[in-house]
Write a protein that holds these residues in place. Structure first.
Motif, PDB file in Angstrom:
ATOM      1  N   LEU A  87       0.762  -1.130  -0.097  1.00 36.24           N
ATOM      2  CA  LEU A  87      -0.032   0.031  -0.011  1.00 36.24           C
ATOM      3  C   LEU A  87       0.790   1.313   0.176  1.00 36.24           C
ATOM      4  N   LEU A  88       0.554   2.096  -0.955  1.00 34.17           N
ATOM      5  CA  LEU A  88       1.624   3.255  -1.165  1.00 34.17           C
ATOM      6  C   LEU A  88       0.724   4.460  -0.976  1.00 34.17           C
ATOM      7  N   THR A  89       0.950   5.192   0.090  1.00 31.31           N
ATOM      8  CA  THR A  89       0.287   6.729   0.488  1.00 31.31           C
ATOM      9  C   THR A  89       1.284   7.502   0.674  1.00 31.31           C
ATOM     10  N   GLY A  90       0.840   8.912   1.189  1.00 31.39           N
ATOM     11  CA  GLY A  90       1.385   9.980   1.332  1.00 31.39           C
ATOM     12  C   GLY A  90       0.841  11.067   1.218  1.00 31.39           C
ATOM     13  N   ASP A  91       1.318  12.250   1.564  1.00 27.69           N
ATOM     14  CA  ASP A  91       0.518  13.555   1.643  1.00 27.69           C
ATOM     15  C   ASP A  91       0.781  14.588   0.541  1.00 27.69           C
ATOM     16  N   HIS A  92       1.782  14.267  -0.222  1.00 33.44           N
ATOM     17  CA  HIS A  92       1.855  15.139  -1.345  1.00 33.44           C
ATOM     18  C   HIS A  92       2.306  14.413  -2.875  1.00 33.44           C
ATOM     19  N   GLN A  93       2.003  14.849  -4.031  1.00 32.68           N
ATOM     20  CA  GLN A  93       2.331  14.696  -5.049  1.00 32.68           C
ATOM     21  C   GLN A  93       3.747  15.389  -5.433  1.00 32.68           C
ATOM     22  N   ALA A  94       4.179  15.009  -6.480  1.00 30.54           N
ATOM     23  CA  ALA A  94       5.616  15.649  -6.998  1.00 30.54           C
ATOM     24  C   ALA A  94       5.377  17.007  -7.487  1.00 30.54           C
ATOM     25  N   GLN A  95       6.142  18.063  -7.341  1.00 31.00           N
ATOM     26  CA  GLN A  95       5.923  19.444  -7.694  1.00 31.00           C
ATOM     27  C   GLN A  95       6.271  19.826  -9.167  1.00 31.00           C
ATOM     28  N   THR A  96       7.089  19.038  -9.923  1.00 35.13           N
ATOM     29  CA  THR A  96       7.137  19.389 -11.276  1.00 35.13           C
ATOM     30  C   THR A  96       6.639  18.295 -12.131  1.00 35.13           C
ATOM     31  N   ASN A  97       6.464  18.585 -13.414  1.00 34.06           N
ATOM     32  CA  ASN A  97       6.110  17.349 -14.247  1.00 34.06           C
ATOM     33  C   ASN A  97       7.229  16.280 -14.321  1.00 34.06           C
ATOM     34  N   ILE A 165      -5.318  10.749 -17.736  1.00 37.84           N
ATOM     35  CA  ILE A 165      -4.984  10.754 -16.467  1.00 37.84           C
ATOM     36  C   ILE A 165      -3.493  11.203 -16.309  1.00 37.84           C
ATOM     37  N   VAL A 166      -3.481  12.100 -15.446  1.00 30.31           N
ATOM     38  CA  VAL A 166      -2.401  12.962 -15.071  1.00 30.31           C
ATOM     39  C   VAL A 166      -1.826  12.496 -13.660  1.00 30.31           C
ATOM     40  N   GLY A 167      -0.342  12.701 -13.537  1.00 32.21           N
ATOM     41  CA  GLY A 167       0.353  12.374 -12.322  1.00 32.21           C
ATOM     42  C   GLY A 167       0.787  10.832 -12.020  1.00 32.21           C
ATOM     43  N   VAL A 168       1.030  10.690 -10.777  1.00 27.73           N
ATOM     44  CA  VAL A 168       1.472   9.152 -10.680  1.00 27.73           C
ATOM     45  C   VAL A 168       0.703   8.206 -10.800  1.00 27.73           C
ATOM     46  N   SER A 169      -0.927   8.354 -10.772  1.00 29.52           N
ATOM     47  CA  SER A 169      -1.894   7.341 -11.397  1.00 29.52           C
ATOM     48  C   SER A 169      -1.622   7.145 -12.720  1.00 29.52           C
TER      49      SER A 169
END
Lengths: 255, 255, 255, 255
Positions: A87-97, A165-169
Motif C-alpha cells: 500500500l502506497l500513500t503520502g501527503d503530497h504529489q511531486a511538484q514538477t512534471n 490521467i495525469v500524475g502518478v496514477s
C-alpha cells in the motif's frame, strides 16, 4: 542531494503482492481509500519503506511539536485469505512534471523489489455535480484486463476520462506497461468539490472483490455522514438563496 | 558550473558546536536574531565559509560600488563560557523547491565538518494580528527534545504550525533528523506584516538559556522602538479611518 | 543535449584583451553600446565563437527566410592603438536563474581562453524619469578599481543600484571576482521606458578613455534623434492630456 | 528515470529518407498535415520508434479504457515512386524550454540513424484574421534551399515570421543546421483561432511537389467543410451583433 533517498524501515517477504497506490488527488478519493485499507488492515500491515525526494515540497509536517519530513510511505500487508498487498500513500504529489516521472519510476522499482507484477492506482474522476450513484470508471494498461474488471462492476467508457490521467496514477499505467506490469486505474466518480468518502467506498468495494479481502466501512461511513451534513447545509443555504448549483467557492474541498 | 561552490575563508577548531540558522523569512525573525548574535559576539566570531550556488538568485549586491555575489555565510563562534556556535546567515533563500534541499544538505555537510550534532533553526510564525506577548513556538526532530525546550519557555502546540514548516528551516529538521542531528526550530510569533525585532528578541531569550550565553539587546530594542513608532502611526491612521485591523497593504514589511 | 555547445568560428591571437559584454537589458543600453562598438570597429573585428545552450529560448530568428539559432556571439578585436577587445553580444538572456550562472561561467571560460583578465559589463540603470544629463553609475568586483573609473567620470554611489545587479552583468562581477578577474559594470542612467542610445553613448565615452580607443557616434546619434522625436510626441500628448509623467503604458520600450 | 526512453517498434531500411515533423502548434496545421500523410500512406507506413521522455507531460491518454503513455511516434514510409519518408507526430510538445532542445536532439539522432539528411518541419503562421488564399511561408537552414522552394510556391518574406520560430520546428532548423541537415520549415498561413485543415492542405501541396508523392484530400476537405460551417455560423452571429472581427473568445481552437 540525490534525486531519491529510500529508507528501509523493515523487510517483509510477500507472495506475489499487488501494489495499491492512493496519493492525494481529485476528491482525495485515492488517499481516503488507501488510508482506510491501512486502518482496516492495521494488525497485518508493516511500514517497509519511506521515499524521500527533492521532487516533494521542501517541507516538514509538525504534530505535537515533532516534525516529519515529506515522504511517501509503502506498507506491506500479508493477509490470511486474500492477496498480499503493497500500500502506497503520502501527503503530497511531486511538484514538477519531471518529478512525477521520477517518483513513479521509484515506486515501480520498489514494487519490483517486492515481487509485484500488478498495480492498482486509485483516484477520483470529477463530474462537476453532486452524485447519487457512485460509479467506478476504469482504465487499464492492457486490453486483456478489461473483462475481469467489468465483471467487478467497473465501467469502461469510450472517451473517459477525456483529458487522460495525469500524475502518478497515470504514469503507473504508462510507465508500468513499459516495464511489464499489469496496471489498472480505478476512478470513483466524485463531484470534484468535496472530500468524498462515498466515492472512496465505491472504489474499495471493487478492490474487495479483486483482492479477495473483506472490509468494514464504519469509519468511512461516519466520515461520509459528516460530509452529508455539510452538503445538506450547503443545499439549505442554496435553497434560501434560490441558487441551483453549488459554486466552486461554496464547496471547494470542505473536509 | 557546479551545484555548490564552497569558499573556505578560515579554519577554526570548535568544540561540539551548535548550528544556528537565520535566513530571511516571516517577519525576518530568524535573520534578525542571527544578525544580532553576530553583532553581540563580534569579537569572538570568525567568518569561516561562504556557500555560493546557482540555486541562489543570479545577483550581486552593491555597497559603495563594490559588488558581492549572493551567498550564505557561516561564522564560527568560540565563547569563553557558553557553547561554541556556528552561525548561518544570508540575504536569500533558494529559488526553487529542489534548491532548498540542495542548500540544506550543504549546510548540514558543513555542520558535520565542524563537528556539530545540534541545530537550531530560527524563524517566525505568522499570527495575522499585532502581538503583545511574544510566545515562541517550537518544533523538534525528535520527541526527546521537547521537555528541555518547554523548560526554557518554548510552547509546543497540537496542530501548529498548521501548514508545517517550509524551506531551509523545515528541512534542517527533516533532513537533519535523517542524518542523526538533533534539530529544533524556534519560531517567534509575529504578525507577519512587519519586520519584527521583538519577536527576534523572544527567540534569542530562549537561545540564551539553551546555549548558556548572555546577550545585550540595546540595538535590537532600538530597532523595535522604531517599529513601534511605525505601528503607532498606522494605528492612529486606522482610528481616524475607523478601521479595526491593519490591512496587508498598510503593513507589508515596513522595515 | 549538452548544457553548452561552443562553436569555434575562427582563431585569433589577442594581447591581454578586455572582455566587454552587452546583452539585452534595461533600456537596451548594454546591447546598443556593444553593437555600436562592433559597427565602428568593423574592419578590425572577427567573429571567433558562438555559444549555444538549452538555457537560451528554444528559438530561431528568421531573416529573409534563413534561420539562425539563438546564441551569444564573441568577437575578437585587434586595434592598432588601443587595447585588444573581446566583444560579447546576443539577442537573449538565459531563461532561468540557473541559466544565468551556466552562461556567465561559459563566458568567463572563453575570456580566460583568450587571455583576458579584465571585464566590462555594460548596462542601464533605471531612474523612472526622462533624463537630461546621462550619468554613468559604476560597480566593481574590487575596491581598487574605483579610483581610476572615478577619474573617467563614473559615479560610485552609496546604495546604488539598490536592488543589486541581476543576470549576466551581475554575475560577471560576482563569478568573475571568484575566478580572479577584475570586473566593472558600467550602467548608464536611463528612464527604463525607452531604448536609449544616449545612455549607450554615455557608457561608451567612459570606455573610450578606459580602452584608449576613438569612436564616432554618428549612427548612434541618429538613432537618439529618432528616439527624441518619439519622446517629443509623447510629451506633446501628455501636455494635451495634462498628465505630469509618462506612464509605463505610454513609453514601454518604444524602439 | 532517463531523459529519453526510445522504444524500437520495428526496423525498416530506408533509402535517403526525408524527416517530416508535425507536432501540435498554431492552428494544428503541422499535426493535421502529418496525420493526413499517415492516413493517405497507410498501407506503406510502419511505426518504427516511440520516444518517451519526462519532458512530456506526466500523462496517459485513455481510449476505450486502455491507456497510452504520452510519446512522439516515428513512422517509416517506403513509397513506390516518391522519396522515402520518416513521419514524426505526437499529441504534445515538451513542457519546458530545455525540453524542446532535448526532444529535438533525440529526433535528429533518429533521423541520422535512418540515414536522413533532409528535414521538413510543418506548422502554421498566425495572421490574426480569417484567410481566403492560403499562402505557405518558408524558412530554411541554408540560403541554398530558397530557390527550389520558391519554385514550389513557398513565399520567403523579409521579416517573417517576426518573432522567429519557437519550439521543435524552430530547433529542427537551428540544431539541424548545426549537425549538417538541410532543414526547411513550411508554415501555412492560418488565422490562429481555429484548427485549420485548409492551411494543412496548402502545406501538403508544397510537399507533394517536393517529395514526388500524390495525395488525395477527401478527408481533409471534409474536415475543412465542417470548419467552414463553424466559421459561417460565427460570421452570422457577428453580423447580428454588428461586430467586425471575431474575438479570441469566439473562435479559440474550435475543432
Amino acid at each position: 542531494m540525490d534525486e531519491l533517498d529510500i529508507e528501509t524501515v523493515a523487510e517483509v517477504d510477500l507472495d506475489d503482492p499487488v501494489l495499491v497506490e492512493g496519493l492525494p488527488g481529485v476528491g482525495h478519493v485515492g488517499k481516503l481509500a488507501v488510508d482506510h485499507l491501512l486502518e482496516e488492515l492495521e494488525g497485518e500491515s508493516t511500514l517497509v519503506r519511506r521515499v524521500y525526494s527533492p521532487e516533494f515540497p521542501p517541507q516538514v509536517t509538525v504534530e505535537n511539536g515533532v516534525s516529519e519530513l515529506t515522504c511517501a510511505e509503502l506498507f506491506a500487508v500479508s493477509t490470511a485469505d486474500g492477496r498480499d498487498l503493497l500500500l502506497l500513500t503520502g501527503d503530497h504529489q511531486a511538484q514538477t512534471n519531471e518529478g512525477h516521472y521520477v517518483l513513479t519510476s521509484a515506486f515501480l522499482d520498489l514494487a519490483e523489489e517486492f515481487g509485484a507484477t500488478e498495480v492498482y492506482a486509485l483516484g477520483g474522476v470529477p463530474t462537476g455535480e453532486l452524485i447519487d450513484e457512485y460509479a467506478v470508471v476504469g482504465a487499464v494498461s492492457d486490453e486483456s484486463l478489461v473483462d475481469e474488471l467489468e465483471g467487478a462492476g467497473v465501467e469502461f467508457r469510450e472517451n473517459e476520462p477525456a483529458g487522460g490521467i495525469v500524475g502518478v496514477s497515470g504514469l503507473l499505467l504508462g510507465l508500468g506497461e513499459r516495464r511489464g506490469f499489469e496496471a489498472a486505474c480505478l476512478m470513483g466518480e466524485t463531484s470534484g468539490y468535496l472530500v468524498d468518502p462515498k466515492s472512496a467506498r465505491a472504489v474499495l468495494e471493487v478492490l474487495e472483490e479483486q483482492l479477495e479481502i473483506d472490509l468494514e466501512y464504519e469509519s468511512l461511513d461516519e466520515r461520509a455522514d459528516e460530509m452529508e451534513d455539510v452538503i445538506g447545509k450547503i443545499q439549505e443555504m442554496e435553497q434560501q438563496q434560490q441558487m441551483d448549483v453549488p459554486t466552486d467557492d461554496d464547496l471547494r474541498y470542505i473536509g
